[in-house]
Enzyme design. Structure first.
Site, mmCIF file in Angstrom:
data_model
loop_
_atom_site.group_PDB
_atom_site.id
_atom_site.type_symbol
_atom_site.label_atom_id
_atom_site.label_comp_id
_atom_site.label_asym_id
_atom_site.label_seq_id
_atom_site.Cartn_x
_atom_site.Cartn_y
_atom_site.Cartn_z
ATOM 1 N N TRP A 196 0.814 -1.230 0.000
ATOM 2 C CA TRP A 196 0.000 0.000 0.000
ATOM 3 C C TRP A 196 0.836 1.264 0.000
ATOM 4 O O TRP A 196 0.313 2.340 -0.248
ATOM 5 C CB TRP A 196 -0.937 -0.008 1.222
ATOM 6 C CG TRP A 196 -0.204 -0.268 2.518
ATOM 7 C CD1 TRP A 196 -0.101 -1.474 3.163
ATOM 8 C CD2 TRP A 196 0.558 0.657 3.301
ATOM 9 N NE1 TRP A 196 0.674 -1.343 4.293
ATOM 10 C CE2 TRP A 196 1.089 -0.037 4.403
ATOM 11 C CE3 TRP A 196 0.843 2.023 3.193
ATOM 12 C CZ2 TRP A 196 1.890 0.565 5.376
ATOM 13 C CZ3 TRP A 196 1.647 2.629 4.152
ATOM 14 C CH2 TRP A 196 2.152 1.903 5.228
ATOM 15 N N GLY A 273 6.879 -6.248 0.377
ATOM 16 C CA GLY A 273 6.095 -6.204 1.615
ATOM 17 C C GLY A 273 6.939 -6.644 2.792
ATOM 18 O O GLY A 273 8.176 -6.560 2.764
ATOM 19 N N SER A 274 6.269 -7.156 3.807
ATOM 20 C CA SER A 274 6.975 -7.465 5.054
ATOM 21 C C SER A 274 7.857 -8.709 4.908
ATOM 22 O O SER A 274 7.583 -9.598 4.095
ATOM 23 C CB SER A 274 5.963 -7.695 6.180
ATOM 24 O OG SER A 274 5.341 -8.947 6.006
ATOM 25 N N VAL A 277 5.863 -12.025 5.638
ATOM 26 C CA VAL A 277 5.074 -12.555 4.518
ATOM 27 C C VAL A 277 6.002 -13.058 3.410
ATOM 28 O O VAL A 277 5.758 -14.110 2.797
ATOM 29 C CB VAL A 277 4.080 -11.485 3.981
ATOM 30 C CG1 VAL A 277 3.376 -11.968 2.730
ATOM 31 C CG2 VAL A 277 3.053 -11.129 5.054
ATOM 32 N N GLU A 295 11.159 -8.035 -2.225
ATOM 33 C CA GLU A 295 11.654 -6.749 -1.701
ATOM 34 C C GLU A 295 11.035 -6.596 -0.320
ATOM 35 O O GLU A 295 9.856 -6.253 -0.210
ATOM 36 C CB GLU A 295 11.221 -5.596 -2.611
ATOM 37 C CG GLU A 295 11.688 -5.685 -4.044
ATOM 38 C CD GLU A 295 13.185 -5.629 -4.183
ATOM 39 O OE1 GLU A 295 13.878 -5.249 -3.211
ATOM 40 O OE2 GLU A 295 13.668 -5.981 -5.267
ATOM 41 N N ARG A 323 9.988 10.863 3.876
ATOM 42 C CA ARG A 323 9.271 10.560 2.635
ATOM 43 C C ARG A 323 8.072 9.662 2.987
ATOM 44 O O ARG A 323 8.235 8.696 3.741
ATOM 45 C CB ARG A 323 10.255 9.838 1.705
ATOM 46 C CG ARG A 323 9.702 9.433 0.365
ATOM 47 C CD ARG A 323 10.829 8.819 -0.451
ATOM 48 N NE ARG A 323 10.364 8.228 -1.679
ATOM 49 C CZ ARG A 323 10.841 7.097 -2.201
ATOM 50 N NH1 ARG A 323 11.828 6.450 -1.585
ATOM 51 N NH2 ARG A 323 10.373 6.631 -3.323
ATOM 52 N N CYS A 329 10.337 1.328 2.672
ATOM 53 C CA CYS A 329 11.315 0.328 3.145
ATOM 54 C C CYS A 329 12.725 0.902 3.171
ATOM 55 O O CYS A 329 13.606 0.331 3.796
ATOM 56 C CB CYS A 329 11.313 -0.886 2.221
ATOM 57 S SG CYS A 329 9.717 -1.615 2.063
ATOM 58 N N GLU A 426 11.506 -2.186 12.107
ATOM 59 C CA GLU A 426 11.229 -1.163 11.108
ATOM 60 C C GLU A 426 10.114 -0.255 11.656
ATOM 61 O O GLU A 426 9.017 -0.724 11.942
ATOM 62 C CB GLU A 426 10.764 -1.863 9.823
ATOM 63 C CG GLU A 426 10.884 -1.004 8.602
ATOM 64 C CD GLU A 426 10.567 -1.778 7.323
ATOM 65 O OE1 GLU A 426 9.915 -2.838 7.386
ATOM 66 O OE2 GLU A 426 10.975 -1.299 6.257
ATOM 67 N N SER A 486 16.227 6.251 -5.193
ATOM 68 C CA SER A 486 15.474 5.343 -6.079
ATOM 69 C C SER A 486 15.297 5.935 -7.474
ATOM 70 O O SER A 486 14.944 7.096 -7.625
ATOM 71 C CB SER A 486 14.087 5.077 -5.485
ATOM 72 O OG SER A 486 14.209 4.596 -4.182
#
Ligand code: SIN
Length: 524
Positions: A196, A273-274, A277, A295, A323, A329, A426, A486
């Protein structure tokens, strides 16, 4: 369109998030609501809010009719309902992608490139609307959201170009009558599971290289932010990308994930994601031996040496830490500051953070939006409380914002130690924890003392030191005197438990390709 509260009736004063003793706050909140409502109404009437999944080119409801609400995190209002899909819809989406693969993979690279280019053009032509949609469902300030649209689109433009450069190899043969070749071919159907925090860019960074190589995709966007994904998928169809090449399902994350993992036809899972997961997906992919790229979470150190240019370090730290309200991440998770510059840096950072405007992403001058949901705020609160209980001091912020809901004050904390939870987990929120260090060796040791290894930042004017420390850091990405690193042209990905594989750049293509060795015999 009707806007209702996710947590209760929008019209009920008892449940209103804006019931505050300060009447000026209520007026401000009402103004924010009106802005979001009129944006939603406009996007809805211009067809930008899609409320169905996309399977084989057809807009589709959940087969059992179930829906889930998509809410604006700044106001709590329901933007729309989307289908709560599961295994059956996912299997149909996989079947569509599998059928479409036959023809899509056989197109020339130039034809695929033209479709991707058209998709890029359409996204850029609608960047305002897509940005508004993103602010509505994700909360990030509008300027930042429009920035993400350009960032997301850049992956499509880049891979439209790279599609034409998927070269193989000719290998000098070991026998005179042999000729040896390497062909690169698309892996097949790809399951792309996205988060998200970047509702568009994390999709395009996966889907654009997949499509460029000739793969087809089943996207599962986050249930919290499916609307940007659906709007982008709609534009892919308008761009002439054939039905079934891009499919979108959302709803029951476990059922959808299980269907993607179980399918023999899905040959690749790509996930942002995490870490928790990601590990489950990696284990689940083993049964059918799928390719996996992951990632996952980070714990980025941002190291400020005594010899840093204070202004450069401040600008870079603010950029990487705040940001998307700290919800990336690659956000600085720990700010390691050398003792000689610590006081000065802490003061400069505190006064910059103090003046950040927090609010609804549609508000004028707002640079910090809400966090995505209450669970996110609770996590930040518990990390801050743990740090305070172990001796850290709050210099700025440190609590929920007076705006209520999921707004959290941009925060700076001093005297943070490596063993506190805030240094080990995190944060994913607008909190900058400052840790003091003495020597370069100590900074490297602290920086590497984590299972994560995604991004790290260093600020120094000493060229030898910048190189030495960069080489010693166990991270996939290092920003030197720069907090925003990035870009579509550079590889994004982590070491250790931050993931596998790289996205973006020429390396991002490899994740969607099989290598086929061909040996021609009897060639004399
Ligand atoms: C992420 O937070 O996962 C992505 C951040 C980026 O692309 O810069």
């Amino acid at each position: 369109m009707a806007l209702r509260h996710c947590a209760g009736n929008f019209l009920s004063p008892r449940r209103s998030a804006y019931m505050t003793p300060h009447s000026s706050m209520s007026i401000f909140a009402r103004q924010m609501n009106m802005e979001a409502q009129s944006v939603a109404a406009h996007l809805n009437s211009s067809g930008f809010i899609r409320s169905q999944g996309l399977i084989g080119g057809k807009w589709t409801d959940a087969y059992d009719g179930k829906t889930i609400k998509v809410c604006n995190p700044a106001t709590g209002e329901v933007i729309t309902n989307v289908p709560c899909m599961g295994g059956k819809e996912t299997n149909d989406a996989i079947a569509s992608a599998y059928d479409a693969f036959v023809s899509w993979s056989k197109l020339t690279a130039a034809d695929r490139s033209k479709c991707l280019r058209k998709w890029y053009d359409l996204i850029m032509a609608h960047k305002e609307e897509l940005g508004q949609l993103m602010t509505l469902e994700q909360g990030k300030p509008l300027k930042e959201a429009i920035g993400e649209v350009s960032y997301g689109a850049s992956f499509i433009e880049y891979y439209a170009e790279e599609a034409k450069r998927v070269y193989g190899d000719i290998i000098p043969a070991t026998l005179p009558d042999r000729r040896l070749f390497v062909l690169k071919q698309p892996v097949g159907v790809v399951g792309a599971i996205t988060p998200w925090n970047f509702p568009l860019a994390m999709i395009t960074r996966k889907v654009a290289p997949a499509l460029a190589c000739g793969c087809t995709v089943v996207i599962k966007p986050s249930e919290l932010t499916p609307l940007t994904a659906l709007a982008a998928a709609d534009l892919s169809i308008q761009a002439g990308i054939p039905p079934g090449v891009v499919n979108v399902v959302m709803g029951n994350a476990v059922d959808i994930g299980d269907a993607l993992l179980a399918s023999q036809q899905v040959r690749k899972i790509t996930f942002t994601g995490s870490t928790a997961v990601g590990k489950k997906l990696m284990a689940g992919a083993a049964a059918t031996v799928k390719k996996v790229s992951l990632e996952l979470g980070g714990n980025a150190p941002c190291i400020i040496f005594d010899d840093a240019d204070l202004e450069v370090a401040l600008k870079g730290t603010l950029a990487t830490k705040f940001r998307n309200s700290g919800q990336t991440c690659v956000c600085a998770n720990r700010v390691l500051v050398q003792e000689g510059i610590y006081e000065k840096f802490a003061n400069a950072l505190s006064s910059a953070v103090q003046s950040m405007k927090v609010g609804d992403g549609f508000g004028e001058g707002v640079v910090q939006g809400p966090l995505i949901n209450d669970a996110a705020v609770q996590k930040v609160e518990s990390l801050v409380q743990d740090a305070i209980s172990k001796g850290a001091k709050v210099l700025v912020g440190g609590k929920r914002h007076g705006l209520g809901r999921t707004f959290y004050e941009p925060t700076v904390m001093a005297d943070v130690k490596g063993e506190m939870l805030i240094s080990r987990e995190e944060v994913f929120g607008p909190v900058a924890p400052l840790l003091k260090f003495k020597t370069e060796e100590e900074a490297i040791r602290l920086a590497n003392d984590t299972n994560a290894g995604l991004a790290a930042y260093i600020f120094t004017t000493n060229v030898q030191r910048s190189w030495r420390v960069t080489e010693a850091l166990e991270y996939g990405i290092v920003g030197v005197n720069e907090g925003l690193v990035s870009t579509e042209v550079a590889p994004f990905g982590g070491m250790k438990q931050s993931g596998l594989g790289r996205e973006g750049s020429k390396y991002g293509l490899d994740e969607f390709l099989e290598i086929k060795y061909v040996c021609l015999g009897n060639m004399n």
